[in-house]
Design a protein around this motif. Structure first.
Motif, short mmCIF file in Angstrom:
data_model
loop_
_atom_site.label_atom_id
_atom_site.label_comp_id
_atom_site.label_asym_id
_atom_site.label_seq_id
_atom_site.Cartn_x
_atom_site.Cartn_y
_atom_site.Cartn_z
N MET A 33 46.60 32.48 54.77
CA MET A 33 46.27 31.36 53.89
C MET A 33 44.77 31.25 53.69
O MET A 33 44.30 30.92 52.59
CB MET A 33 46.79 30.05 54.49
CG MET A 33 48.29 29.89 54.46
SD MET A 33 48.81 28.36 55.31
CE MET A 33 47.95 27.13 54.34
N ALA A 34 43.99 31.48 54.76
CA ALA A 34 42.55 31.26 54.70
C ALA A 34 41.74 32.55 54.58
O ALA A 34 40.52 32.49 54.39
CB ALA A 34 42.10 30.50 55.96
N ALA A 35 42.39 33.70 54.68
CA ALA A 35 41.66 34.97 54.78
C ALA A 35 40.84 35.28 53.54
O ALA A 35 39.83 35.99 53.63
CB ALA A 35 42.64 36.11 55.06
N LEU A 36 41.25 34.78 52.38
CA LEU A 36 40.55 35.14 51.14
C LEU A 36 39.38 34.22 50.82
O LEU A 36 38.65 34.47 49.86
CB LEU A 36 41.53 35.14 49.96
CG LEU A 36 42.59 36.24 49.96
CD1 LEU A 36 43.37 36.21 48.66
CD2 LEU A 36 41.97 37.61 50.15
N TYR A 37 39.19 33.13 51.58
CA TYR A 37 38.10 32.21 51.28
C TYR A 37 36.76 32.93 51.19
O TYR A 37 35.98 32.73 50.26
CB TYR A 37 38.01 31.12 52.35
CG TYR A 37 39.09 30.06 52.27
CD1 TYR A 37 39.91 29.94 51.15
CD2 TYR A 37 39.29 29.18 53.32
CE1 TYR A 37 40.90 28.98 51.08
CE2 TYR A 37 40.27 28.19 53.27
CZ TYR A 37 41.08 28.10 52.14
OH TYR A 37 42.04 27.14 52.07
N THR A 38 36.47 33.76 52.19
CA THR A 38 35.17 34.43 52.23
C THR A 38 35.07 35.59 51.24
O THR A 38 33.97 36.07 50.97
CB THR A 38 34.90 34.97 53.65
OG1 THR A 38 36.00 35.76 54.07
CG2 THR A 38 34.71 33.83 54.63
N THR A 55 41.04 30.00 42.01
CA THR A 55 41.76 28.91 42.66
C THR A 55 43.22 29.26 42.85
O THR A 55 43.80 29.05 43.93
CB THR A 55 41.64 27.62 41.83
OG1 THR A 55 40.26 27.26 41.73
CG2 THR A 55 42.41 26.48 42.47
N TRP A 56 43.82 29.85 41.83
CA TRP A 56 45.25 30.17 41.93
C TRP A 56 45.51 31.42 42.77
O TRP A 56 46.60 31.58 43.32
CB TRP A 56 45.86 30.31 40.54
CG TRP A 56 46.18 28.96 39.98
CD1 TRP A 56 45.49 28.26 39.04
CD2 TRP A 56 47.26 28.12 40.38
NE1 TRP A 56 46.07 27.05 38.83
CE2 TRP A 56 47.16 26.93 39.62
CE3 TRP A 56 48.30 28.26 41.29
CZ2 TRP A 56 48.07 25.89 39.77
CZ3 TRP A 56 49.21 27.23 41.43
CH2 TRP A 56 49.09 26.06 40.68
N ILE A 57 44.54 32.31 42.90
CA ILE A 57 44.69 33.44 43.82
C ILE A 57 44.88 32.93 45.25
O ILE A 57 45.67 33.47 46.03
CB ILE A 57 43.49 34.40 43.72
CG1 ILE A 57 43.54 35.18 42.40
CG2 ILE A 57 43.46 35.37 44.89
CD1 ILE A 57 42.29 35.99 42.11
N VAL A 58 44.17 31.87 45.59
CA VAL A 58 44.31 31.26 46.91
C VAL A 58 45.55 30.38 46.98
O VAL A 58 46.35 30.46 47.92
CB VAL A 58 43.04 30.44 47.27
CG1 VAL A 58 43.25 29.67 48.56
CG2 VAL A 58 41.84 31.36 47.39
N ASP A 59 45.73 29.53 45.97
CA ASP A 59 46.74 28.47 46.07
C ASP A 59 48.16 28.92 45.74
O ASP A 59 49.12 28.24 46.11
CB ASP A 59 46.36 27.31 45.14
CG ASP A 59 45.16 26.54 45.66
OD1 ASP A 59 44.93 26.58 46.88
OD2 ASP A 59 44.45 25.92 44.86
N SER A 60 48.32 30.04 45.03
CA SER A 60 49.68 30.49 44.73
C SER A 60 50.44 30.82 46.01
O SER A 60 51.66 30.63 46.09
CB SER A 60 49.65 31.71 43.80
OG SER A 60 48.92 32.78 44.38
N GLY A 160 38.59 37.07 60.88
CA GLY A 160 39.03 38.45 60.63
C GLY A 160 38.54 38.98 59.29
O GLY A 160 38.04 40.12 59.21
N SER A 161 38.65 38.17 58.24
CA SER A 161 38.20 38.63 56.93
C SER A 161 36.68 38.78 56.91
O SER A 161 36.15 39.71 56.28
CB SER A 161 38.65 37.67 55.84
OG SER A 161 38.09 36.39 56.03
N ALA A 307 32.06 32.50 59.63
CA ALA A 307 33.37 32.59 60.28
C ALA A 307 33.24 32.48 61.79
O ALA A 307 33.99 31.75 62.45
CB ALA A 307 34.06 33.90 59.89
N LEU A 308 32.28 33.21 62.35
CA LEU A 308 32.08 33.15 63.80
C LEU A 308 31.61 31.77 64.25
O LEU A 308 31.89 31.34 65.37
CB LEU A 308 31.07 34.21 64.22
CG LEU A 308 31.51 35.67 64.05
CD1 LEU A 308 30.38 36.63 64.39
CD2 LEU A 308 32.74 35.97 64.90
N ALA A 309 30.91 31.07 63.37
CA ALA A 309 30.46 29.72 63.71
C ALA A 309 31.62 28.75 63.88
O ALA A 309 31.51 27.76 64.61
CB ALA A 309 29.51 29.21 62.63
#
Length: 525
Positions: A33-38, A55-60, A160-161, A307-309
């Motif tokens: 769900m969150a991997a594509l944010y970065t 937005t829809w690449i994440v939310d779909s 991870g991403s 991400a590490l933060a």
């Protein structure tokens, strides 16, 4: 169950392996769900995707998962939880591999929606495999571990991403998801099947109406930050979603074999547990949306560093989730719910004090406070939902838990995004008339766009960059305050509803008139 029973009720090797598999599978679907944010900036640059398409690449993914998770849980209860888990992992893996061959924005949106459908099959199966296959004495511990992993999944996905993007392109994220999905798919054949002797009948009308209701509510939440909460499309979408929910309740009260017996929500454990999970993910994913931008745009961190933060959040979340079920069994659901949500709210209110001069250490301690509160209330709420349903409906109960998470996450992102945008727009507005016409729109849209323009303009644009950052901080402070007040109010309201004694969590399969015995083709007991 006393301490002697706990000591003598040992997990078999197959049970331990089932627990490991369930945790790995739920970690994968939530991390996805969150991997594509970065990766979104690189995806936009390489594919030409617009902001709306991003937005829809994440939310779909979230939309498909939220819509299908309840019917998927029912499929697992009827046809076998392992079988549905394996099929879900197959669909997830194929969909995650699709962008490696077809990477246009439309294909990405479709692939993410298909991956979300696979995740909907996986997610409730992971929990119901544990609740149906583990003895009552060990079920709370298993649920606690599962809930801790599920709560940490989003952070693991971002970390991870970030690691992958340091060395490879955005496609490496899809390669990793595909490889992980295939590995778990193969390993899934090694765990025992879980099918109840009394298989509940399917409820097609209930499944259809709940998919429409949840889907429309989530779409409304996704579109609200873009269009505005009073936009006719948003209002009508929410209204149709509520009408669908009312229709679902009407159907479920009258059919002989409902997909979800809505009378369960009258039970204090089931109802308050569902409300607690919804609020937890509403405020958590709302603040994640703020955090990623704050770390990269205000503190100037690279994707991996940001991400590490966030990674230290995992430590108190996992540690407290391990003991939270024991606390709930000892003191009841009310105390962990009240304290957990209140601590979560305090952490959010502390985040609202961050400003342009704040350091990472100023951010770290509110993050740790938030994760401690989340760890305290997540596992007991999930255990209360499961304990309020008969064993042959554990897949649906797990799906209720999962649907509450997804709907809460979508609404939380919508609330935080809307408040952030409104706060930023109000503060940046005085600077716009002094800017060239072609730059006003991007600067008014977001801090990220404003910083791109000021970077191209050179040192003379530094005052505008500082002004835009201050505007962002103002919006983020308002959003954090709103999320904090939601958590504090929920702590009082949900705790007043929650049962104050342990029997709501420990009674065997509460609500069951007849609980069908689970049979396995390879017993795990």
């Amino acid at each position: 169950m006393d301490s002697t029973d706990r000591i003598t009720t040992r997990l078999s090797p197959k049970q331990r392996w089932t627990l490991v598999m369930s945790c790995l599978a739920v970690a994968l679907v939530i991390a996805s769900m969150a991997a594509l944010y970065t990766a979104l900036p690189e995806i936009a640059g390489r594919t030409g995707a617009t902001q709306q398409q991003l937005t829809w690449i994440v939310d779909s993914y979230t939309l498909a998962l939220a819509c299908l998770v309840l019917p998927a849980g029912a499929l697992g209860d009827r046809y076998g939880r392992r079988a549905v888990l394996i099929f879900g992992l197959l669909l997830f893996s194929v969909a995650s591999a699709t962008p490696l061959l077809l990477d246009g924005p439309a294909w990405l949106i479709g692939a993410r929606a298909a991956a979300g459908a696979g995740a909907a099959l996986v997610m409730p199966s992971t929990l119901s495999l544990l609740t149906a296959g583990f003895p009552p004495a060990r079920r709370g511990n298993a649920v606690g571990i599962w809930a801790g992993v599920a709560g940490a999944g989003a952070v693991l996905g971002i970390v991870g991403s970030g690691l992958l993007l340091e060395r490879w392109s955005w496609l490496s994220v899809f390669v990793a998801m595909t490889v992980a999905g295939v590995a778990l798919l193969i390993a899934g054949f090694t765990i025992p099947e879980s099918i109840d002797d009394q298989r509940p009948a399917m409820d097609p009308w209930g499944a259809t109406t709940v998919m429409l209701a949840v889907g429309l509510i989530v779409v409304g939440a996704i579109e609200a930050p873009v269009r505005g909460w009073l936009d006719p499309v948003v209002i009508s979408t929410f209204a149709c979603g509520v009408a669908g929910a009312v229709t679902f309740v009407f159907i479920e009260l009258r059919v002989e074999h409902p997909l979800l017996d809505v009378r369960l929500f009258a039970g204090r454990g089931f109802g308050s547990g569902t409300a607690s999970v919804t609020v937890q993910f509403l405020v958590t994913f709302g603040v994640f949306m703020l955090l990623v931008q704050y770390l990269q745009l205000i503190l100037g961190y690279r994707p991996l560093t940001s991400a590490l933060a966030m990674a230290p959040m995992v430590v108190p979340l996992m540690a407290i989730s391990m003991v939270a079920p024991w606390l709930a069994e000892r003191f009841g659901l009310r105390i962990p719910t009240f304290v957990g949500l209140m601590v979560l709210g305090i952490g959010l209110l502390a985040m609202a004090r961050l400003d342009l001069d704040s350091t990472y250490l100023d951010l770290l301690w509110p993050l740790l406070v938030m994760s401690a509160g989340l760890g305290l209330c997540t596992a007991p709420a999930t255990a209360a939902i499961i304990a309020g349903t008969p064993v042959e409906k554990h897949g649906v109960a797990a799906a209720v838990n999962d649907a509450a998470r997804e709907v809460g996450a979508a609404i939380g992102i919508a609330i935080a995004g809307s408040i952030l945008a409104a706060g930023y727009s109000s503060r940046i507005a005085p600077a716009l008339p002094r800017l060239p016409e072609q730059t006003r729109g991007p600067v008014a849209d977001s801090l990220a766009a404003a910083l791109q323009i000021t970077e191209r303009a050179g040192p003379q644009a530094a005052p505008l960059a500082d002004f835009a950052k201050a505007a962002f901080i103002h919006g983020a402070q308002q959003a954090s305050l709103a999320l904090g007040f939601i958590a504090v109010a929920a702590a009082v309201l949900v705790a007043a509803w929650a049962p104050g004694n342990r029997r709501h969590l420990t009674r065997p399969d509460a609500g069951a008139v007849h609980a069908g015995r689970t049979r396995s083709d390879s017993p795990i007991g």
